[in-house]
Design an enzyme around this catalytic site. Structure first.
Site, PDB file in Angstrom:
ATOM      1  CB  ALA A   1      22.335  28.745   1.137  1.00  0.00           C
TER       2      ALA A   1
ATOM      3  CE1 TYR B   1      21.953  28.422  -4.335  1.00  0.00           C
ATOM      4  CE2 TYR B   1      20.304  28.495  -6.089  1.00  0.00           C
ATOM      5  CZ  TYR B   1      20.664  28.700  -4.760  1.00  0.00           C
ATOM      6  OH  TYR B   1      19.725  29.179  -3.868  1.00  0.00           O
TER       7      TYR B   1
ATOM      8  CD1 TRP C   1      13.253  34.059  -9.052  1.00  0.00           C
ATOM      9  CD2 TRP C   1      12.329  35.886  -9.950  1.00  0.00           C
ATOM     10  NE1 TRP C   1      13.192  33.871 -10.409  1.00  0.00           N
ATOM     11  CE2 TRP C   1      12.623  34.972 -10.983  1.00  0.00           C
ATOM     12  CE3 TRP C   1      11.717  37.094 -10.282  1.00  0.00           C
ATOM     13  CZ2 TRP C   1      12.349  35.253 -12.328  1.00  0.00           C
ATOM     14  CZ3 TRP C   1      11.440  37.359 -11.623  1.00  0.00           C
ATOM     15  CH2 TRP C   1      11.758  36.455 -12.620  1.00  0.00           C
TER      16      TRP C   1
HETATM   17  N1  LIG Z   1      18.441  34.755  -2.815  1.00  0.00           N
HETATM   18  C1  LIG Z   1      17.565  34.143  -3.615  1.00  0.00           C
HETATM   19  O1  LIG Z   1      17.095  34.707  -4.615  1.00  0.00           O
HETATM   20  C2  LIG Z   1      17.087  32.752  -3.288  1.00  0.00           C
HETATM   21  C3  LIG Z   1      16.240  32.112  -4.206  1.00  0.00           C
HETATM   22  C4  LIG Z   1      15.776  30.840  -3.912  1.00  0.00           C
HETATM   23  C5  LIG Z   1      16.161  30.230  -2.736  1.00  0.00           C
HETATM   24  N2  LIG Z   1      17.005  30.850  -1.880  1.00  0.00           N
HETATM   25  C6  LIG Z   1      17.405  30.150  -0.668  1.00  0.00           C
HETATM   26  O2  LIG Z   1      16.929  30.884   0.431  1.00  0.00           O
HETATM   27  C7  LIG Z   1      17.832  30.729   1.531  1.00  0.00           C
HETATM   28  C8  LIG Z   1      18.226  32.085   2.066  1.00  0.00           C
HETATM   29  O3  LIG Z   1      18.873  32.806   1.028  1.00  0.00           O
HETATM   30  P1  LIG Z   1      19.280  34.339   1.171  1.00  0.00           P
HETATM   31  O4  LIG Z   1      18.742  35.041  -0.004  1.00  0.00           O
HETATM   32  O5  LIG Z   1      18.977  34.827   2.534  1.00  0.00           O
HETATM   33  O6  LIG Z   1      20.854  34.202   0.977  1.00  0.00           O
HETATM   34  P2  LIG Z   1      22.025  35.181   1.432  1.00  0.00           P
HETATM   35  O7  LIG Z   1      21.526  36.538   1.677  1.00  0.00           O
HETATM   36  O8  LIG Z   1      23.120  34.959   0.429  1.00  0.00           O
HETATM   37  O9  LIG Z   1      22.449  34.581   2.818  1.00  0.00           O
HETATM   38  C9  LIG Z   1      23.127  33.360   2.915  1.00  0.00           C
HETATM   39  C10 LIG Z   1      23.869  33.389   4.226  1.00  0.00           C
HETATM   40  O10 LIG Z   1      24.608  32.166   4.305  1.00  0.00           O
HETATM   41  C11 LIG Z   1      25.847  32.479   4.856  1.00  0.00           C
HETATM   42  N3  LIG Z   1      26.858  31.498   4.519  1.00  0.00           N
HETATM   43  C12 LIG Z   1      27.403  31.247   3.307  1.00  0.00           C
HETATM   44  N4  LIG Z   1      28.369  30.307   3.446  1.00  0.00           N
HETATM   45  C13 LIG Z   1      28.413  29.985   4.764  1.00  0.00           C
HETATM   46  C14 LIG Z   1      29.202  29.110   5.533  1.00  0.00           C
HETATM   47  N5  LIG Z   1      30.174  28.373   4.984  1.00  0.00           N
HETATM   48  N6  LIG Z   1      28.981  29.020   6.861  1.00  0.00           N
HETATM   49  C15 LIG Z   1      28.027  29.789   7.459  1.00  0.00           C
HETATM   50  N7  LIG Z   1      27.264  30.657   6.784  1.00  0.00           N
HETATM   51  C16 LIG Z   1      27.454  30.751   5.446  1.00  0.00           C
HETATM   52  C17 LIG Z   1      26.224  33.825   4.285  1.00  0.00           C
HETATM   53  O11 LIG Z   1      27.194  34.396   5.103  1.00  0.00           O
HETATM   54  P3  LIG Z   1      28.221  35.487   4.541  1.00  0.00           P
HETATM   55  O12 LIG Z   1      27.392  36.735   4.449  1.00  0.00           O
HETATM   56  O13 LIG Z   1      29.275  35.507   5.587  1.00  0.00           O
HETATM   57  O14 LIG Z   1      28.683  34.978   3.211  1.00  0.00           O
HETATM   58  C18 LIG Z   1      24.881  34.535   4.334  1.00  0.00           C
HETATM   59  O15 LIG Z   1      24.714  35.180   5.574  1.00  0.00           O
HETATM   60  C19 LIG Z   1      18.990  29.896   1.007  1.00  0.00           C
HETATM   61  O16 LIG Z   1      18.788  28.544   1.330  1.00  0.00           O
HETATM   62  C20 LIG Z   1      18.903  30.062  -0.495  1.00  0.00           C
HETATM   63  O17 LIG Z   1      19.452  28.944  -1.179  1.00  0.00           O
HETATM   64  C21 LIG Z   1      17.466  32.107  -2.122  1.00  0.00           C
END
Ligand SMILES: NC(=O)c1ccc[n+]([C@@H]2O[C@H](COP(=O)([O-])OP(=O)(O)OC[C@H]3O[C@@H](n4cnc5c(N)ncnc54)[C@H](OP(=O)(O)O)[C@@H]3O)[C@@H](O)[C@H]2O)c1
Length: 313
Positions: free
Chosen positions: A72, A137, A162
């Site tokens: 994402a 977002y 979070w």
């Molecule tokens: N983090 C939060 O607090 C939070 C809260 C609510 C919901 N969510 C949701 O939970 C899910 C997991 O989030 P997370 O916290 O694990 O996020 P994260 O740590 O930011 O990981 C997102 C991953 O997506 C990859 N990505 C971004 N752009 C891409 C592209 N164009 N092609 C392929 N990969 C790509 C990133 O790769 P790079 O490392 O190469 O950029 C990263 O590995 C997501 O759907 C997010 O929206 C997260």
């Protein structure tokens, strides 16, 4: 069973690669096809969600039974000035993946966010509460939800919030770093949510996949849909920071014990407006899958223990 984890290098993706390994053969896809820490046995693949052909080529070549999309565009503030890219990754790519899954009968696991809500509620949001994202977002993630739900694919959509892990970029690791550097931390106290560890989300994902696989086709239809997968309870960012600092101090991991000062959202302006109250009602998931989602403090204790054991703090 072939399982594709997209965004395998992210906080959640890395945990999913490890958690789903006993359900089938996991392929870990990142933008660069790089190895994923903690998932030594995963096959590697390249997929860039901003380049639709790259994902569709991988799907055609691999033909996964299960697609877990942890990729994402998660930079909430940057999305305000980069909405087209956020939209391509969080919405259009999800629509493409879902359409492919609908054509091939694959199951899609997808993750969304509390930021699809406006944050004006006073009690936890159920899954069917009206959505009204405050920023780019949240809008892009909501469109991904809509495209998935209307695709005809088998899907389980988990809204979470979070999110933190012992790795990656997150609030917990930032607070631990700052606690080692400063005598005072100023943290927003008027945004309320439920900190949720990737371990909990990945365990919930495994349990849900196993239930879906074990179900008859008509029971699968009942299971499919949107769920809130967050820890129980609630706190503010200030409350979370205080708990992190206290846990690190009591584990003897801090040279100093900084004061954690509450501030308001107005004291800490950001490009994206964040929901003031984004607690998600998580009872539907617990009832459907018989899997408890414990208080957020339990996840924090586990992650702090893991960080201490691996000497990462
Ligand atoms: N983090 C939060 O607090 C939070 C809260 C609510 C919901 N969510 C949701 O939970 C899910 C997991 O989030 P997370 O916290 O694990 O996020 P994260 O740590 O930011 O990981 C997102 C991953 O997506 C990859 N990505 C971004 N752009 C891409 C592209 N164009 N092609 C392929 N990969 C790509 C990133 O790769 P790079 O490392 O190469 O950029 C990263 O590995 C997501 O759907 C997010 O929206 C997260």
């Amino acid at each position: 069973m072939k399982i594709l984890v997209l965004g395998a290098g992210g906080q959640l993706g890395r945990q999913l690669c490890a958690e789903l390994a006993d359900l089938g053969e996991v392929t870990a896809a990142t933008r660069e096809g790089r190895p994923v820490d903690g998932a030594p046995d995963a096959c590697l693949a390249t997929a860039d969600l901003a380049a639709p052909d790259s994902v569709l080529d991988l799907l055609d070549q691999m033909r996964p039974d299960i697609i877990a999309n942890a990729a994402a565009y998660t930079a909430v503030d940057a999305a305000e000035s980069d909405e087209a890219v956020a939209w391509a990754i969080n919405a259009q790519a999800v629509g493409d993946i879902a359409a492919w899954a609908a054509r091939h009968g694959s199951l899609v696991l997808h993750y969304s966010t509390d930021y699809v809500f406006d944050g004006n509620a006073r009690e936890p949001y159920p899954e069917d509460a009206p959505t009204s994202p405050a920023g780019a977002y949240g809008r892009s993630k909501l469109e991904g939800e809509v495209l998935l739900a209307s695709s005809g694919a088998h899907y389980l959509l988990f809204r979470t919030a979070w999110v933190y892990a012992p790795w990656g970029k997150n609030f917990l690791l930032t607070m631990l770093r700052l606690a080692g550097e400063r005598d005072e931390l100023r943290v927003v106290a008027d945004q309320i949510g439920a900190p949720t560890s990737v371990a909990l989300i990945a365990q919930a994902t495994r349990v849900a996949i196993a239930a879906w696989l074990a179900a008859l086709p008509r029971e699968r239809q009942v299971l499919e849909g949107t769920y809130h997968v967050v820890a129980s309870g609630q706190t503010s960012w200030h409350g979370f920071a205080q708990a992190i600092v206290d846990a690190a101090a009591s584990a003897g991991q801090l040279a100093r014990h900084p004061v954690v000062m509450p501030i308001t959202t107005l004291d800490f302006p950001t490009p994206a407006r964040r929901p003031a109250y984004s607690v998600l009602d998580n009872r539907k998931f617990q009832h459907a899958f018989g899997f408890p989602l414990p208080d957020w403090t339990e996840g924090l204790t586990q992650v702090m223990n893991e960080l201490c054991e691996t000497k990462h703090i």
